[in-house]
Design a protein around this motif. Structure first.
Motif, mmCIF file in Angstrom:
data_model
loop_
_atom_site.group_PDB
_atom_site.id
_atom_site.type_symbol
_atom_site.label_atom_id
_atom_site.label_comp_id
_atom_site.label_asym_id
_atom_site.label_seq_id
_atom_site.Cartn_x
_atom_site.Cartn_y
_atom_site.Cartn_z
ATOM 1 N N ILE A 56 29.553 43.980 -54.698
ATOM 2 C CA ILE A 56 29.632 45.073 -53.740
ATOM 3 C C ILE A 56 30.980 45.800 -53.714
ATOM 4 N N ASN A 57 31.979 45.285 -54.440
ATOM 5 C CA ASN A 57 33.201 46.085 -54.608
ATOM 6 C C ASN A 57 33.922 45.671 -55.893
ATOM 7 N N ASP A 58 34.982 46.373 -56.213
ATOM 8 C CA ASP A 58 35.654 46.120 -57.476
ATOM 9 C C ASP A 58 36.370 44.772 -57.542
ATOM 10 N N PRO A 59 37.129 44.389 -56.496
ATOM 11 C CA PRO A 59 37.793 43.086 -56.590
ATOM 12 C C PRO A 59 36.807 41.944 -56.860
ATOM 13 N N SER A 60 35.668 41.911 -56.145
ATOM 14 C CA SER A 60 34.752 40.796 -56.390
ATOM 15 C C SER A 60 34.082 40.935 -57.758
ATOM 16 N N ALA A 61 33.892 42.169 -58.251
ATOM 17 C CA ALA A 61 33.348 42.358 -59.596
ATOM 18 C C ALA A 61 34.319 41.822 -60.638
ATOM 19 N N LEU A 62 35.617 42.078 -60.417
ATOM 20 C CA LEU A 62 36.621 41.598 -61.373
ATOM 21 C C LEU A 62 36.743 40.083 -61.318
ATOM 22 N N GLY A 63 36.575 39.511 -60.117
ATOM 23 C CA GLY A 63 36.565 38.049 -59.977
ATOM 24 C C GLY A 63 35.405 37.461 -60.758
ATOM 25 N N ALA A 64 34.242 38.106 -60.632
ATOM 26 C CA ALA A 64 33.059 37.636 -61.351
ATOM 27 C C ALA A 64 33.308 37.678 -62.859
ATOM 28 N N ARG A 65 33.958 38.726 -63.301
ATOM 29 C CA ARG A 65 34.246 38.880 -64.735
ATOM 30 C C ARG A 65 35.122 37.720 -65.233
ATOM 31 N N SER A 66 36.148 37.345 -64.455
ATOM 32 C CA SER A 66 37.008 36.236 -64.876
ATOM 33 C C SER A 66 36.198 34.965 -65.039
ATOM 34 N N ALA A 67 35.258 34.735 -64.102
ATOM 35 C CA ALA A 67 34.439 33.520 -64.171
ATOM 36 C C ALA A 67 33.581 33.536 -65.440
ATOM 37 N N LEU A 68 33.030 34.696 -65.762
ATOM 38 C CA LEU A 68 32.191 34.811 -66.960
ATOM 39 C C LEU A 68 33.015 34.545 -68.217
ATOM 40 N N GLU A 69 34.215 35.124 -68.254
ATOM 41 C CA GLU A 69 35.073 34.948 -69.430
ATOM 42 C C GLU A 69 35.422 33.488 -69.615
ATOM 43 N N GLU A 70 35.683 32.802 -68.516
ATOM 44 C CA GLU A 70 36.042 31.395 -68.596
ATOM 45 C C GLU A 70 34.902 30.577 -69.153
ATOM 46 N N ALA A 71 33.650 30.974 -68.813
ATOM 47 C CA ALA A 71 32.481 30.237 -69.274
ATOM 48 C C ALA A 71 31.983 30.770 -70.624
ATOM 49 N N GLY A 72 32.672 31.770 -71.175
ATOM 50 C CA GLY A 72 32.261 32.352 -72.448
ATOM 51 C C GLY A 72 30.968 33.133 -72.367
ATOM 52 N N LYS A 73 30.649 33.620 -71.166
ATOM 53 C CA LYS A 73 29.362 34.303 -70.987
ATOM 54 C C LYS A 73 29.538 35.808 -70.821
ATOM 55 N N GLN A 74 30.742 36.332 -71.116
ATOM 56 C CA GLN A 74 31.000 37.737 -70.813
ATOM 57 C C GLN A 74 30.104 38.698 -71.590
ATOM 58 N N ASP A 75 29.559 38.250 -72.746
ATOM 59 C CA ASP A 75 28.695 39.152 -73.498
ATOM 60 C C ASP A 75 27.245 39.043 -73.060
ATOM 61 N N ALA A 76 26.903 37.927 -72.441
ATOM 62 C CA ALA A 76 25.509 37.720 -72.030
ATOM 63 C C ALA A 76 25.215 38.360 -70.667
ATOM 64 N N VAL A 77 26.237 38.456 -69.818
ATOM 65 C CA VAL A 77 26.012 38.918 -68.450
ATOM 66 C C VAL A 77 26.748 40.242 -68.227
ATOM 67 N N THR A 78 26.022 41.248 -67.735
ATOM 68 C CA THR A 78 26.616 42.560 -67.490
ATOM 69 C C THR A 78 26.903 42.723 -65.989
ATOM 70 N N ILE A 79 28.016 43.392 -65.675
ATOM 71 C CA ILE A 79 28.404 43.541 -64.258
ATOM 72 C C ILE A 79 28.314 45.003 -63.829
#
Lengths: 343, 442
Positions: free
Chosen positions: A246-269
């Motif tokens: 619902i906003n940019d800070p939480s979207a960017l937080g979500a992105r960090s979590a995806l990158e850590e799990a190596g899922k950044q290419d599988a999940v779109t934000i």
């Protein structure tokens, strides 16, 4: 000795209280010269038509700074001066600032309430002194005071745009979605409602893949909490296809979590707001798109409503500014992002 | 004997120095905020009427326009009377929003009158409604010349300053006592929130929300103050029984009380309060805000306690030299516990005034209050080393800070610059204290 201090202080206090008492007479008898001032005060040596006091939620958030700057700019075009102060998320401070505005004799007060409910007494005080009150971004939620007009982003429509972007992304094949929410903010409730509306409408149609919202978690609108809830969600939903935050800070937080799990290419934000960091992420491709808000337009519209009010027109109780979807190709054309690119 | 004269001067400087600073500040801000004040009220009404009669004779038709400010009503009445006494036809008078004035002028024109002049207050003359009508135009608008007057010295502003200071000043009484015992209390800001929330929750849950009677409301306030007094007892006990330094004890209490306030309120401000709850913080008696009356009363009591009672002497003795005080029979530990309890209770009272002013129990209240309160005490001349300080000095200190803040607000000084100035003021006050000590030590 201490008695002396007491007497001295009494004298100070009394003289401070007495001076204005005498003043009320002298200030008015000073007008006996009685030069008639025409309404057209522009001719009176370029003097301003009046002051507008703006107390915002917090000036450390660039969003509000943009609102304040655009208000100042727009008001200057029409001969008004704007005083911008920050409530620093403190209702008491904001309430005192409104007191100061009243003393300064401002023509109108604009505020983004630090607390949508506790600010009521302060609004009432301004009402009692005959000063019109306008709100922007966050509304006043109560009935002690009266607000002439509230100017905000159309969050419901923005949420629908996010829903449409999601349908465009997953519509053919369908998929599972995580919503990173902030349920205590009325604006975010509207965003998620608009989003769900579109997704539900899509699912009701036959012939295309279903979009399944598998979890709605409270990301508190912050990077940290957005990161934490996303981490949990990808563990319990390993096949997640997309996230709406619902906003940019939480979207960017979500992105960090995806990158850590190596899922950044599988999940779109898909995010919301279009603040600088969010736009930069869209340019880099780490966030797909944002329904963006237009704080500059919000400030400009606020001033337009105030002018309309002084022009004797009936002002609508609420004005909603539509948001727009912002993709990578918009970011590439965005002049505000170019200097960073070069540097 | 030769020393007696310089000593007296020194004593005078010590006692009156801060008052002098306050006076200079008041004078300076009065000069700096000299501004044109918008004309309204009965005198402006008479002036406008006289000018219109001078310009248009007695045959004209006039509409009198004003806003919704309290003196605007007097302007309307006075202008109408004076105009009619001069034989001018007053087609309409209107006090309201610009849209109301626009509608009135429309009606007057529709009735077939031609308007020769508009008698307006300074504010109403600035509205852009007149140019909407071809036969009117803003050049027909007559208002009295704005008078030059310091905004700072408007009675409204002086009462504002006093009102805004009252909460800090009330809490600063307890803080002065604590600091005189060479302690510190960092928890007061959080206790403000705790008292506000506890009182609001009590009124909502035990009372009947907005329908709560006076009795239960007072009980609610007692609960709020009581909870904070308990927190103060806890602070005092930790310091005296377990020997934990005041800084640490009250830092812990600051966190715990804030957390408790947030927990109790579920992080939302509580609104279900009766309208009469705003009396203590939001109302006035004989034109003076109630928090100011409360503040003056409490300072009177505190001054007597600290200068005329045994307890007051004990507080100074504990701060001057705790060991010597103990040996001469002062119940040091009990004095310290009482002082922290009073400080907590006064913070609680401040919280109730604050909640009453805003009409809500908000867990975010009182953020950083401890710093403003400590600053008031220090600027007021109380030494952080303990043993020295005066109650009325603190009141002056609180006013010095409030006057600087208010004056800078009125001069449109930005928040970052204000913080720098206030920081410098506190530093200067401590510097004066240090130099004074060095002077006596030599």
């Amino acid at each position: 000795m201490s008695m002396d201090i007491q007497t001295r202080f009494a004298i100070v206090l009394m003289s401070a209280l007495l001076i204005p008492g005498c003043a009320d007479n002298s200030s008015n008898s000073g007008t006996t010269s009685g030069t008639a001032v025409t309404g057209d005060s522009d001719t009176a040596g370029g003097e301003s038509k009046g002051l507008i006091g703006y107390t915002t939620m917090s000036l450390t958030n660039p969003f509000f700074k943009v609102i304040g700057d655009s208000m100042t700019e727009e008001a200057a075009k029409h001969g008004y001066e704007v005083i911008v102060v920050s409530g620093d998320d403190d209702v008491n401070k904001q309430s005192n600032q409104i007191d100061d505005f009243i003393v300064k004799g401002v023509s109108a007060i604009v505020l983004t309430p630090c607390d949508p409910r506790s600010i009521g007494q302060a609004i009432k005080k301004a009402n009692d002194k005959g000063i019109p009150v306008f709100t922007n971004d966050t509304g006043y939620d109560g009935n002690e005071g009266e607000v002439e007009c509230h100017i905000a982003t159309d969050n419901l429509q923005g949420g629908r745009l996010a829903g449409e972007a999601m349908v465009k992304l997953l519509g053919e094949a369908g998929g599972t979605v995580l919503v990173v929410h902030k349920p205590d903010a009325s604006s975010c409730l509207l965003r998620v409602r608009g989003f769900t509306e579109i997704v539900d409408a899509h699912n009701a149609k036959d012939g295309s893949g279903k979009i399944d919202v598998v979890a709605t978690l409270d990301g508190k609108g912050s990077r940290e909490a957005g990161y934490a809830v996303t981490k949990d969600a990808i563990v319990s939903n390993p096949d997640l296809s997309a996230i709406f935050a619902i906003n940019d800070p939480s979207a960017l937080g979500a992105r960090s979590a995806l990158e850590e799990a190596g899922k950044q290419d599988a999940v779109t934000i898909i995010g919301f707001d279009g603040e600088k960091a969010g736009k930069e992420a869209i340019l880099k491709g780490t966030i797909l798109c944002d329904p963006v808000q237009f704080p500059d337009q919000m400030g400009k519209t606020t001033i337009e409503m105030i002018l309309k009010y002084f022009d004797g027109e009936d002002v609508p109780g609420e004005i909603l500014i539509p948001s727009k979807l912002y993709y990578r190709e918009d970011a590439e054309k965005d002049p505000t992002l170019q200097p960073e690119e070069g540097a | 004997m030769n020393d007696s004269k310089p000593l007296r001067w020194k004593a005078l400087a010590n006692d009156y120095g801060m008052v002098l600073v306050l006076l200079i500040l008041i004078a300076a801000f009065s000069v700096l905020t000299l501004e044109r004040q918008s004309s309204t009220g009965s005198d402006a009404g008479r002036v406008v009427a006289r000018n219109i009669i001078a310009a248009h004779g007695t045959s004209g038709t006039v509409v009198v326009v004003a806003g919704l400010k309290p003196p605007d009503e007097r302007f309307l009445r006075e202008a109408k009377e004076a105009l009619e006494a001069g034989g001018v036809t007053v087609a309409a008078i209107v006090g309201g929003k610009p849209a109301d004035a626009r509608r009135t002028i429309e009606r007057v024109l529709l009735e077939g009158h031609s308007i020769d002049a508009i008698a307006a207050t300074g504010d109403a003359a600035k509205w852009s409604i007149y140019d909407r009508f071809e036969s009117v135009g803003s050049n027909k608008c007559v208002s009295a010349a704005p008078a030059l007057w310091p905004t700072f010295a408007k009675s409204e502003n002086v009462l504002n300053v006093a009102n805004q200071t009252a909460i800090y000043a009330i809490i600063a009484i307890g803080m002065t006592m604590v600091i005189i015992t060479a302690g510190i209390d960092l928890s007061v800001g959080s206790l403000v929130a705790l008292a506000a929330v506890a009182t609001a929750v009590f009124i909502r849950d035990v009372g009947e929300g907005t329908q709560t009677g006076t009795g239960l409301m007072i009980a609610g306030c007692c609960v709020g103050i009581g909870v904070c007094a308990l927190a103060g007892i806890f602070n005092g006990a930790m310091i005296t029984r377990l020997g934990i330094p005041p800084f640490i004890t009250t830092l812990a209490m600051m966190l715990m009380a804030r957390g408790l306030a947030r927990r109790l309120s579920n992080e939302l401000s509580i609104q279900a309060l009766p309208a009469s709850f705003t009396w203590i913080g939001g109302d006035t008696t004989f034109g003076i805000p109630n928090p100011v009356i409360l503040m003056i009363t409490l300072y009177g009591i505190a001054h007597i306690v600290m200068s005329r009672t045994v307890f007051g002497r004990y507080v100074y003795a504990v701060g001057g030299n705790a060991e010597a005080a103990r040996l001469s029979g002062v119940p040091v530990k009990r004095v310290i516990v009482i002082v922290y309890t009073l400080c907590g209770a006064l913070a609680g009272l401040g919280g109730i005034v604050q909640a009453s002013k805003l009409g809500s129990g908000d867990p975010k209240l009182g953020l950083m209050f401890e710093l403003d309160v400590i600053a008031a005490v220090v600027v007021g001349g109380t030494s952080l080393m303990g043993g020295e300080g005066r109650i009325f000095g603190t009141l002056i200190g609180a006013f010095i800070i409030a006057v600087i803040k208010n004056g800078m607000n009125l001069m449109k000084v930005g928040a970052p610059e204000q913080q720098i100035v206030l920081g410098a003021v506190v530093l200067l006050a401590v510097l004066v204290d240090t130099l004074k000590r060095r002077g006596t030590a030599l």
